[in-house]
Structure formats: C-alpha cells, structure tokens
Design a protein around this motif. Structure first.
Motif, PDB file in Angstrom:
ATOM      1  N   ASN A   1      -4.132  -8.299  -9.266  1.00 56.72           N
ATOM      2  CA  ASN A   1      -4.128  -8.120  -7.813  1.00 56.72           C
ATOM      3  C   ASN A   1      -3.377  -6.867  -7.384  1.00 56.72           C
ATOM      4  N   LEU A   2      -2.192  -6.655  -7.941  1.00 57.92           N
ATOM      5  CA  LEU A   2      -1.417  -5.489  -7.526  1.00 57.92           C
ATOM      6  C   LEU A   2      -2.085  -4.195  -7.987  1.00 57.92           C
ATOM      7  N   THR A   3      -2.707  -4.226  -9.155  1.00 62.61           N
ATOM      8  CA  THR A   3      -3.460  -3.057  -9.624  1.00 62.61           C
ATOM      9  C   THR A   3      -4.591  -2.726  -8.661  1.00 62.61           C
ATOM     10  N   LEU A   4      -5.291  -3.749  -8.200  1.00 59.48           N
ATOM     11  CA  LEU A   4      -6.380  -3.534  -7.240  1.00 59.48           C
ATOM     12  C   LEU A   4      -5.857  -2.871  -5.969  1.00 59.48           C
ATOM     13  N   ALA A   5      -4.737  -3.370  -5.463  1.00 61.25           N
ATOM     14  CA  ALA A   5      -4.177  -2.811  -4.232  1.00 61.25           C
ATOM     15  C   ALA A   5      -3.761  -1.362  -4.420  1.00 61.25           C
ATOM     16  N   PHE A   6      -3.214  -1.026  -5.593  1.00 61.92           N
ATOM     17  CA  PHE A   6      -2.744   0.335  -5.856  1.00 61.92           C
ATOM     18  C   PHE A   6      -3.896   1.299  -6.131  1.00 61.92           C
ATOM     19  N   TRP A   7      -4.906   0.847  -6.876  1.00 61.40           N
ATOM     20  CA  TRP A   7      -5.955   1.748  -7.358  1.00 61.40           C
ATOM     21  C   TRP A   7      -7.190   1.771  -6.456  1.00 61.40           C
ATOM     22  N   VAL A   8      -7.675   0.606  -6.044  1.00 65.40           N
ATOM     23  CA  VAL A   8      -8.974   0.530  -5.355  1.00 65.40           C
ATOM     24  C   VAL A   8      -8.905  -0.427  -4.160  1.00 65.40           C
TER      25      VAL A   8
ATOM     26  N   PHE B   1       0.821  -1.211   0.000  1.00 69.38           N
ATOM     27  CA  PHE B   1       0.000   0.000   0.000  1.00 69.38           C
ATOM     28  C   PHE B   1       0.857   1.263   0.000  1.00 69.38           C
ATOM     29  N   LEU B   2       2.017   1.219   0.645  1.00 70.20           N
ATOM     30  CA  LEU B   2       2.925   2.366   0.606  1.00 70.20           C
ATOM     31  C   LEU B   2       3.405   2.608  -0.821  1.00 70.20           C
ATOM     32  N   LEU B   3       3.768   1.530  -1.513  1.00 64.96           N
ATOM     33  CA  LEU B   3       4.218   1.646  -2.901  1.00 64.96           C
ATOM     34  C   LEU B   3       3.080   2.105  -3.806  1.00 64.96           C
ATOM     35  N   GLY B   4       1.843   1.788  -3.432  1.00 59.03           N
ATOM     36  CA  GLY B   4       0.687   2.213  -4.218  1.00 59.03           C
ATOM     37  C   GLY B   4       0.321   3.669  -4.019  1.00 59.03           C
ATOM     38  N   GLY B   5       1.064   4.378  -3.177  1.00 59.23           N
ATOM     39  CA  GLY B   5       0.847   5.813  -3.031  1.00 59.23           C
ATOM     40  C   GLY B   5       0.243   6.245  -1.715  1.00 59.23           C
TER      41      GLY B   5
END
Length: 519
Positions: A232-239, A98-102
């Motif tokens: 999966n990683l897109t979901l964690a980063f975006w939504v 989540f930190l890497l996702g912004g």
C-alpha cells in the motif's frame, strides 16, 4: 476484535444512521463528491481535446444532474462516515503520506515521478489541444490523465509549482475521502485506527524473496522475481493514480456488500475510473459484475441502477476513445511463462495468504464469494500482460489485494475462541507475514527520508522518453475522428538542458544509480 466488529456483509446498525441535523459527514456526501470529481475529469478531457464549448458545457450540466440524482435516488440510509474533525485527521494523514512520497518536492520521489512531472509540465505549458511534431509525424499525449487535469489548470493560472502542490492537495483530499468512506465498515474508532495503521504497513514477504534472489536489500524489494503485488505505501509513493482508482473501487464494492451503498452509486462510478487507471479497473470489474448479477438474481434492480450508469457511460465515451487510441500497439496477451519464477512468486507472495484464509475459514470479515473472487484474481493475474512489463498484474491486483489485506488484518485483530480451533494458527501466520512484510514500507520510508529530495523537473514528456512510448503516446491520426482536435497547436519537441539540476537516485538500481543532471 470479534468477527462482528467488521462485517461488510451486514447492514448498518441503527446507531450508524445519521439523524437530521447531524454534523457527521455521510457516505452519500462523500460518494457524490468523489463521483463529481471523476466526472469533472471527463469534462476537462473534452477541453483538453479542444471540443466545442457548447459540448463541454452540456457535459458539465449532465454531470451535475447525475450527481444530484445519485444522491437522491436509491436506498442510501444516510449512513454516517466520519465527523469533520475525523476527516481533518484523515486528510492530514493522506497529506503526510503523499508529501513523504515526494509530492511537493520536499522529500525523495521515486524515478517514476520524472515521467509524471513531465506529463504535468506538458499539460500546464502547452495550449489545449496540442500535438507534438516529432519530425516523423504528429503524435499526441495519450495516457490516463485524470489525476493531472485539475492540477494542470491550477498550473496554467499560477505556475508549475502551484500545479505540483495542487496535485498534492488533490490526491490528499481523494485519499482522505476514500479512507472516510471505509470507516462505516468498522464498528468502533479503535478498530478503525488499528486497521488504518496495519493496512499502511501491509505487504507481502518480499524480504524473503529478495534474500533468495540475492537482490539489493537496501533498494526496492518488490521486484525480486519479475512479478509483483504492490504494498500500500509503495503504491502511494510510486503510482498514486493507480492506487486511488483501485482503492476506491474496492471500498465502494465493500460498502455495497455491507448494504451501505446503493448499487447505482457503485455502477455509475466505474466508467469514469479508467481515466485515472484503465488497468486498475480490470481488478474492480469482477466484483462489480458479482454485485450486478446478485442484485439481478434477487430482483433488487431499480431504474436508477440502469439509467444513471448508462448516462455516465455516455459521458465516459470520449475518455474511453482517447485511452484506446493506438491501443493495438500496446503489448498485450499471455505473460512469458518461466516456471521457477511463478513457483517462487506464488510460494512467497500468494500461498501464505491463502493458508491464512483457509485456517480462518468461517471467520472471515468479508463474505465467502468476495474472498474467493479476490483469491482467484491473485492466482490468475500474473498469467496475463497488458502494457509495459508487469504493469497489468500490479495495477489490476490493487482491488483484490486490498480486499485480501482487509480480511487478513481483521483476522489479526480477532480473539481465538472455542468454535475456531485453527484461528490461532491463522493469526500466528498472519503476524509472521505482517512482520516480515514491514521491510517494504519501512524501506520505502527510509529512502524517502535519507535520499536527497528530488530536484524540480523542467522538461516535458519527450525530455525523459526521447522516442516516446506506446503507453503514453499515440500517433495523432490514431485518435478517433469523433474526438480528434480539428486544429491542435503544433508543438516542436525542444527540451531544456539540463532537465533538472542535481542527482536523482534510482531506488531499483543496485547502489542507487544516479540520474542526472539529465540532458
């Protein structure tokens, strides 16, 4: 890895049971904790809506009683999940994702976070309850606020930055809990680590589709055809709110299927999930219905399976009324049918996984009915629309895609044998799909590191969406009288200029079109 290494349809081995005094964290403990957080969100929503303190206190007391009864009733078996040390490792992993996702503002956050931080700012700065004065009438924030409520409370006490970091901490704890809940589905620590690594990188062959569609290969690859099942990683980063809802539903169902979770624990959580993501619940409900029907046919229903979900359904009535306010204005119905787009999407994103499953039939790590439900949902969901654009299929698809992903990842780890003549072919196709699919999570990670860190957001919701939108805003009088605030604070729409300082690249636009400074 053999088929027996991962069998959600089988009961736990005796070695998986927690002895008295064990230091392992049990599935029971984690499930009660997550359910308690979901019910806390229901209680906080009552405060947001300005309900009487006595009602809020009563809902809190009933929630505590439900969690206590949930942990005492039914056949839990005290199945071990993880050690405290392992949970700490999962928490560190979730925090890093989540930190890497912004989240926290140290890395690039995708432009969806402009709205997300705006909502958090409104919940933090405005008095509860409030209504917006648009000049044309009163409106109210009406969206899945579950993920925002506790961070907003922290923000009210310690400032907006503290609220943002509270969201990062909250999301990390919930994701770590979901991952910990999933660990009993696997037989050894090695398989758990391998599966976690593979699922983190799991995606479809969007790279091929993006090449075919001549899309921007450096940008967000998954929107190449107008349809999307999200990595999966897109979901964690975006939504993250939708991701946590869908993942939780899928994992709890698989735990029930493996006889490591009583039915009431699965059923009572479902009414509370829509406050996180009402769309993700659509993808969970078919599996829950299957669980209920099978238990009923096998005469395994006990009183707790009816009583506890009934109580949580009553507790969730205010949130369901809240989310349904003005729902008639939300776009819904059949999705626009464009044959070539459907054909391209199914060919690249769905058919390869169906081929893998067909070749490996008889050697699935998940039972046949579960896989068939997941596959059917993947075929059906693109045909419908609820909300903006393709949001419905993306969010409702999280649970079935997660189950398909777990099945395919298990196939990747199985060894070919004489009784499985086509398993080798299934593994080879799965490896090709997986390697091609890595382009999506690698691209998301590269943008998170290489693009500039997103600037702090200083505005509220109407700052980013000046006219408002029906998926986030409803007319105040559309709110059901039962939960409508009697005397909300009236907030005039007045946003700062600029709303943030510095550029904010858009990962979807060609050449990363810049947003900002926004005015």
């Amino acid at each position: 890895m053999s088929k027996a290494d991962f069998m959600p349809g089988q009961a736990a081995r005796p070695a998986a049971l927690v002895a008295a005094g064990s230091r392992m964290i049990a599935v029971r403990t984690l499930t009660v904790a997550v359910a308690g957080w979901l019910l806390l969100c229901q209680v906080l929503l009552l405060a947001l809506l300005g309900q009487p303190p006595l009602l809020i206190a009563g809902a809190a007391l009933v929630s505590i009683m439900v969690c206590a009864a949930m942990g005492r009733l039914g056949a839990w078996g005290d199945v071990a999940a993880v050690s405290p040390k392992a949970f700490g490792g999962l928490l560190a992993f979730a925090f890093a994702v989540f930190l890497l996702g912004g989240e926290g503002g140290l890395f690039y956050a995708n432009t969806d976070w402009q709205v997300r931080y705006a909502v958090l700012n409104d919940l933090t700065t405005h008095p509860w309850p409030w209504a917006y004065d648009t000049g044309l009438g009163l409106t109210i924030l009406r969206c899945p606020v579950g993920i925002y409520l506790f961070p907003a409370l922290i923000g009210k006490l310690a400032g907006q930055t503290a609220g943002e970091f509270a969201m990062l901490a909250q999301n990390s704890i919930i994701l770590a809990s979901i991952l910990a809940l999933a660990t009993p589905l696997f037989r050894s620590g090695r398989q758990r680590l391998i599966t976690l690594a593979l699922l983190t990188g799991f995606s479809g062959m969007d790279l091929l589709g993006a090449v075919f569609a001549r899309a921007n290969l450096l940008g967000h690859l998954e929107a190449w055809t107008g349809f999307q099942y999200t990595a999966n990683l897109t979901l964690a980063f975006w939504v993250p709110q939708h991701a946590l809802a869908g993942w939780l539903g899928a994992v709890l169902f698989l735990l029930w299927r493996a006889e490591k979770l009583p039915l009431h624990a699965l059923l009572l959580v479902i009414p509370a999930i829509p406050l996180l993501s009402p769309l993700a619940v659509f993808g969970v409900v078919p599996f829950v219905a299957y669980a209920g029907i099978e238990s009923l046919l096998k005469r395994r229903i006990i009183a707790a399976d009816i009583a506890l979900p009934a109580v949580t359904s009553l507790l969730a009535i205010p949130s369901l009324l809240y989310l349904s306010a003005g729902f008639g204005e939300v776009p819904a119905g059949a999705a626009p049918f464009v044959a070539i787009k459907y054909l391209a999407f199914y060919t690249v994103e769905v058919v390869p996984f169906l081929c893998i499953l067909w070749l490996a039939r008889g050697h699935w790590s998940v039972d046949r009915v579960t896989v068939l439900i997941a596959a059917a949902l993947m075929l059906i969901l693109p045909l419908f629309r609820v909300g903006e654009s393709i949001d419905f299929m993306m969010r409702a698809g999280i649970a079935p895609v997660t189950i398909i992903a777990i099945t395919v990842v298990a196939i990747l780890q199985q060894r070919p044998s004489a009784d499985a003549p086509y398993l080798g072919a299934a593994r080879r196709i799965a490896m090709i799909v997986y390697i091609v699919g890595l382009a999506v999570p690698l691209g998301e990670t590269a943008r998170a590191v290489l693009l500039p860190a997103s600037p702090p957001v200083r505005y509220g919701y109407y700052g980013v969406v000046p006219q408002g939108y029906v998926t986030y805003i409803s007319a105040f009088d559309r709110l059901a009288a039962l939960i409508r605030p009697a005397q909300p604070a009236i907030v005039a729409i007045s946003e700062p200029s600029p709303c943030w300082n510095g550029p904010w690249p858009d990962a979807i636009s060609p050449k990363f079109k810049l947003f900002g400074p926004h005015k």
